[in-house]
Design an enzyme around this catalytic site. Sequence first.
Site, PDB file in Angstrom:
ATOM      1  N   MET A  11       0.775  -1.093   0.054  1.00 47.96           N
ATOM      2  CA  MET A  11      -0.129   0.087   0.193  1.00 47.96           C
ATOM      3  C   MET A  11       0.973   1.120   0.125  1.00 47.96           C
ATOM      4  O   MET A  11       1.868   1.165   0.391  1.00 47.96           O
ATOM      5  CB  MET A  11      -0.771  -0.115   1.350  1.00 47.96           C
ATOM      6  CG  MET A  11      -1.906  -1.183   1.360  1.00 47.96           C
ATOM      7  SD  MET A  11      -3.067  -1.088   0.252  1.00 47.96           S
ATOM      8  CE  MET A  11      -4.080   0.331   0.917  1.00 47.96           C
ATOM      9  N   ASP A  87      -5.793  -1.120 -12.888  1.00 47.77           N
ATOM     10  CA  ASP A  87      -5.575  -0.942 -11.603  1.00 47.77           C
ATOM     11  C   ASP A  87      -6.124  -1.728 -10.495  1.00 47.77           C
ATOM     12  O   ASP A  87      -7.256  -2.424 -10.960  1.00 47.77           O
ATOM     13  CB  ASP A  87      -6.005   0.472 -11.256  1.00 47.77           C
ATOM     14  CG  ASP A  87      -5.541   1.166 -10.024  1.00 47.77           C
ATOM     15  OD1 ASP A  87      -4.429   0.831  -9.685  1.00 47.77           O
ATOM     16  OD2 ASP A  87      -6.201   1.884  -9.180  1.00 47.77           O
ATOM     17  N   GLU A  88      -5.840  -2.009  -9.450  1.00 46.10           N
ATOM     18  CA  GLU A  88      -6.171  -2.978  -8.316  1.00 46.10           C
ATOM     19  C   GLU A  88      -6.378  -4.320  -8.972  1.00 46.10           C
ATOM     20  O   GLU A  88      -7.196  -5.236  -8.909  1.00 46.10           O
ATOM     21  CB  GLU A  88      -7.612  -2.609  -8.005  1.00 46.10           C
ATOM     22  CG  GLU A  88      -7.766  -1.214  -7.339  1.00 46.10           C
ATOM     23  CD  GLU A  88      -7.140  -1.034  -5.885  1.00 46.10           C
ATOM     24  OE1 GLU A  88      -6.792  -1.897  -5.343  1.00 46.10           O
ATOM     25  OE2 GLU A  88      -6.693   0.215  -5.757  1.00 46.10           O
ATOM     26  N   CYS A 182       7.558  -3.453   6.588  1.00 41.09           N
ATOM     27  CA  CYS A 182       8.619  -4.691   6.214  1.00 41.09           C
ATOM     28  C   CYS A 182       8.126  -5.963   6.790  1.00 41.09           C
ATOM     29  O   CYS A 182       7.365  -5.891   7.637  1.00 41.09           O
ATOM     30  CB  CYS A 182      10.061  -3.966   6.666  1.00 41.09           C
ATOM     31  SG  CYS A 182       9.975  -4.391   8.332  1.00 41.09           S
ATOM     32  N   HIS A 185       8.504  -6.283  10.743  1.00 38.12           N
ATOM     33  CA  HIS A 185       7.612  -5.419  11.583  1.00 38.12           C
ATOM     34  C   HIS A 185       6.391  -6.066  11.415  1.00 38.12           C
ATOM     35  O   HIS A 185       5.373  -6.059  12.224  1.00 38.12           O
ATOM     36  CB  HIS A 185       7.821  -4.050  11.372  1.00 38.12           C
ATOM     37  CG  HIS A 185       8.899  -3.453  11.961  1.00 38.12           C
ATOM     38  ND1 HIS A 185      10.010  -2.838  11.174  1.00 38.12           N
ATOM     39  CD2 HIS A 185       9.367  -3.504  13.307  1.00 38.12           C
ATOM     40  CE1 HIS A 185      10.850  -2.528  12.012  1.00 38.12           C
ATOM     41  NE2 HIS A 185      10.578  -2.787  13.267  1.00 38.12           N
TER      42      HIS A 185
END
Length: 194
Positions: A11, A87-88, A182, A185
Amino acid sequence: MAKLYFYYASMNAGKSTTLLQADFNYRERGMRTLLFTAGVHDRGGKGMIDSRLGLQASAVPFEPDTDLRTIAEDAHFAATLACVLVDEAQFLSAAQVRQLAHLADEIGIPVLCYGLRTDFQGRLFPGSAELLALADSLVEIKSVCDCGRKATMNLRVDDGGNAIREGAQKEIGGNERYVALCRRHFMQRTGAAG
């Protein structure tokens, strides 16, 4: 030779911005394009591709059963298409990805798909899995985690910023609902670390 491209990222990496820039480049040179976006994605309105930078363009919304091949072929034979942009793309079905591959292979139209690789649980979306298998070119668009490392994962959060581990794979949202992290995390925040 036309190719099927898959541009993927987490995202907030600029996928829609990159798509809109590619579309602009084609149109600026007098070339005709066809844009698709997932019908479920309605952040900027149904049938709109919108970027967090404020760029937007109208697109043909697709549902899981939309025949992208027929729509694109009809448009191409009416007036030559230089490119199809999606897109998407994570929301494509496997059959739709094969339809897009046909456009590149048999009709000679380059197809550029932009989407997420994985969902909030770290699992491949069906459309992304098929694109990873079939695309001629795989291009990662980079994003950054809070720690400065490359963000590759999408963490879904509640209103308090807590990780959500269960739920539907498809849930539209922006910065209030998702955080790009990442892998390290992401694993820590979801409790998936071994």
